[in-house]
Design a protein around this motif. Structure first.
Motif, mmCIF file in Angstrom:
data_model
loop_
_atom_site.group_PDB
_atom_site.id
_atom_site.type_symbol
_atom_site.label_atom_id
_atom_site.label_comp_id
_atom_site.label_asym_id
_atom_site.label_seq_id
_atom_site.Cartn_x
_atom_site.Cartn_y
_atom_site.Cartn_z
ATOM 1 N N TYR A 234 42.821 27.040 22.895
ATOM 2 C CA TYR A 234 44.023 26.005 23.267
ATOM 3 C C TYR A 234 44.939 26.228 22.561
ATOM 4 C CZ TYR A 234 46.058 21.144 22.747
ATOM 5 O OH TYR A 234 46.836 20.213 22.739
ATOM 6 N N CYS A 255 50.001 18.755 26.730
ATOM 7 C CA CYS A 255 48.689 18.209 26.785
ATOM 8 C C CYS A 255 48.950 16.816 27.184
ATOM 9 C CB CYS A 255 47.745 18.439 25.623
ATOM 10 S SG CYS A 255 46.121 17.587 25.887
ATOM 11 N N ASN A 257 46.173 14.821 27.746
ATOM 12 C CA ASN A 257 45.228 14.243 27.349
ATOM 13 C C ASN A 257 44.270 13.635 28.375
ATOM 14 O OD1 ASN A 257 43.553 13.693 24.936
ATOM 15 N ND2 ASN A 257 44.580 11.751 24.334
ATOM 16 N N CYS A 258 43.966 14.578 29.447
ATOM 17 C CA CYS A 258 43.267 14.056 30.580
ATOM 18 C C CYS A 258 41.931 14.385 30.526
ATOM 19 C CB CYS A 258 43.907 14.691 31.752
ATOM 20 S SG CYS A 258 43.575 16.714 31.761
ATOM 21 N N PHE A 259 41.501 15.237 29.572
ATOM 22 C CA PHE A 259 40.077 15.371 29.315
ATOM 23 C C PHE A 259 39.270 16.104 30.164
ATOM 24 C CE2 PHE A 259 40.747 12.219 25.787
ATOM 25 C CZ PHE A 259 39.814 12.771 24.831
ATOM 26 N N CYS A 261 39.503 19.411 30.590
ATOM 27 C CA CYS A 261 38.903 20.398 29.822
ATOM 28 C C CYS A 261 37.671 20.306 29.099
ATOM 29 C CB CYS A 261 39.782 21.083 28.868
ATOM 30 S SG CYS A 261 40.356 19.916 27.650
ATOM 31 N N LEU A 302 47.862 26.719 28.946
ATOM 32 C CA LEU A 302 47.878 26.050 27.927
ATOM 33 C C LEU A 302 46.500 26.114 27.068
ATOM 34 C CD1 LEU A 302 48.768 23.699 25.837
ATOM 35 C CD2 LEU A 302 47.926 22.210 27.590
HETATM 36 S S1 SF4 Z 1 42.917 19.958 30.454
HETATM 37 FE FE1 SF4 Z 1 42.647 19.489 28.275
HETATM 38 S S2 SF4 Z 1 44.101 20.879 27.336
HETATM 39 FE FE2 SF4 Z 1 44.655 20.512 29.354
HETATM 40 S S3 SF4 Z 1 45.966 18.859 29.695
HETATM 41 FE FE3 SF4 Z 1 43.977 18.169 29.936
HETATM 42 S S4 SF4 Z 1 43.322 17.506 27.925
HETATM 43 FE FE4 SF4 Z 1 45.064 18.663 27.851
#
Ligand code: SF4
Ligand code: SF4
Length: 465
Positions: A234, A255, A257-259, A261, A302
């Motif tokens: 990351y 980021c 912060n959508c979680f 990943c 990212l």
């Molecule tokens: S997928 Fe993970 S790293 Fe990418 S934006 Fe969402 S939280 Fe952030």
């Protein structure tokens, strides 16, 4: 999204039991590589090369066939080159491309991700449906889905275990054993069924826990990799500060912060916390984050394959001392392997003095005392075709006084078989020249469809002083 993340510290295992499916560039190529490897694994025992199974590890007969070449128990030194070559190649790959093996070729992650998780999704639905089913008490629907899922798991486990054993017995033999009564091959029956059970529990239930708890390779990463090795990483410089808390929108990184990943990660880790031992480099988080970047109109990457130095904006060095040593040793092992294979003798010859007395004094003819020595010749055909073995009689006529009597030669030896022959060597005592022995070269010739080979064996003729 955060609610869909599944972690189960209560069972002692840090693993996401219900990973969300990822879609994207890496997923597409991982699907392809998984199918290719699974199909190759299943078909390989059935494919014949030079009339031999492409791979057959026949332990009782100590015969091993690889891609049309047969090896025998005494070829064990070859194993050194194979294992060393594989281990060194893995060191080289790991030092350059990190855990690419885990994500793309490991025999644990491929069946779990490529077969068992697909079946689970097919029967129980996506990650949300699976989690919901997990939390509901057993009703008709849950029982039905669980029964169907485990029956399919069991069928796939049976196919995998039988395929695995086909590498040891040959598919034809395994098929006939499978169609016969279990009591006829009770030992094989028990082993195959125990393997099926292990596969079922490992791929169906234990899954990536094996990678995070048991696999020693993951634990060696810190030793094998360095700041130039590629890892799934990351880019905190670009992503932070992430959305949330009191961060103003103009100060935010990429980021959001959508979680997502974290939701797709099968080992349940958050790659934003840095490089972790549990990361099996499956690339799901790259695909998941790239999708978010596409939606939010930000550049992809990212989360990406990157080295620590690359993340810091430093120049990446590919050819380093460590990498060169690993590569050099790998090439050395491969060359050693090929030299060993191509210089292997097709015939193993052992000459032993027969058990009775070392010599016999024959009747004295006129002024000459004649002596006879009895030897046994053990021939083992190490090639894949039958060969004819004989002694070269013309060579022995050079020493006219020595007579080689080999009534059982020539002899034809089928591939992989051994034959014992007797020879008697008759000579006058005078050739001993006052000693009790005389060195003598026995010339042996082998003829096969492909070639004629000559061998020299030094033997010691014995007689009274
Ligand atoms: S997928 Fe993970 S790293 Fe990418 S934006 Fe969402 S939280 Fe952030
Ligand atoms: S962090 Fe990313 S690459 Fe590593 S195991 Fe999780 S999803 Fe796969």
């Amino acid at each position: 999204m955060q609610e869909s993340i599944q972690k189960h510290p209560e069972d002692g295992f840090h693993i996401n039991q219900f990973p969300m499916a990822a879609h994207g560039f890496f997923r597409k190529y991982r699907n392809l590589s998984q199918w290719v490897l699974i199909v190759v694994f299943i078909l390989l025992p059935w494919i014949k090369i030079n009339g031999l199974p492409s791979i057959l590890i026949n332990i009782p007969d100590r015969r091993f066939t690889f891609f049309g070449i047969s090896f025998w128990g005494h070829d064990a030194p070859l194993l050194f080159f194979v294992l060393a070559g594989f281990a060194l190649a893995l060191l080289f790959v790991t030092s350059v491309w990190g855990r690419v093996w885990c994500g793309w070729a490991c025999p644990q992650t491929i069946p779990v991700d490529g077969l068992f998780r697909r079946i689970e999704t097919l029967v129980e639905g996506n990650h949300i449906a699976r989690k919901k089913l997990h939390e509901t008490s057993f009703d008709k629907e849950k029982i039905l889905k669980r029964v169907v899922k485990w029956l399919l798991f069991f069928t796939v486990s049976l196919i995998l275990s039988h395929t695995f054993f086909a590498y040891f017995t040959g598919p034809g033999e395994l098929l006939s054993m499978s169609l016969g009564s279990p009591s006829e091959n009770i030992f094989t029956f028990l082993i195959v069924n125990t393997t099926t059970l292990i596969i079922l529990l490992n791929f169906g239930w234990f899954k990536e826990r094996l990678c995070t708890i048991i696999c020693p390779y993951g634990r060696l990463q810190s030793v094998l990799m360095d700041e130039d090795s590629l890892v799934v990483a990351y880019d905190a410089k670009r992503g932070e500060p992430r959305k949330g808390g009191n961060v103003k929108s103009e100060e935010r990184g990429d980021c959001i912060n959508c979680f997502k990943c974290v939701a797709v990660c099968p080992t349940g880790i958050d790659i934003r916390n840095g490089i972790q031992m549990e990361c099996i480099a499956c690339t799901s988080c790259i695909d998941a984050c790239n999708e978010i970047m596409r939606i939010t109109n930000k550049p992809k990457g990212l989360i990406r394959y990157e080295s620590e130095n690359g993340l810091k904006g430093k120049k990446k060095i590919f050819w380093k001392m460590k990498t060169n040593i690993y590569l050099g040793l790998t090439i050395f092992s491969v060359i050693g392997l090929f030299l060993f294979i191509f210089n292997r003798s097709g015939l193993d010859i052992t000459v032993l003095r027969a058990h009775e007395s070392p010599y016999q004094v024959l009747e004295t003819a006129k002024e000459k005392t004649l002596i006879a020595n009895h030897f046994t010749l053990n021939f083992k055909n190490q090639s894949t075709e039958k060969i004819e073995v004989d002694i070269i009689r013309s060579e022995h006529i050079i020493s006219k006084e020595i007579e080689v009597i080999a009534v059982t030669l020539p002899v034809t030896i089928p591939p992989g078989q051994a034959k014992k022959n007797h020879i008697f060597i008759k000579f006058p005592k005078s050739i001993l020249e006052g000693r009790s022995y005389h060195k003598f070269i026995l010339h042996i010739v082998t003829k096969s469809k492909e070639r004629t080979q000559k061998y020299r064996k030094e033997i010691t003729l014995a007689g009274p002083v």
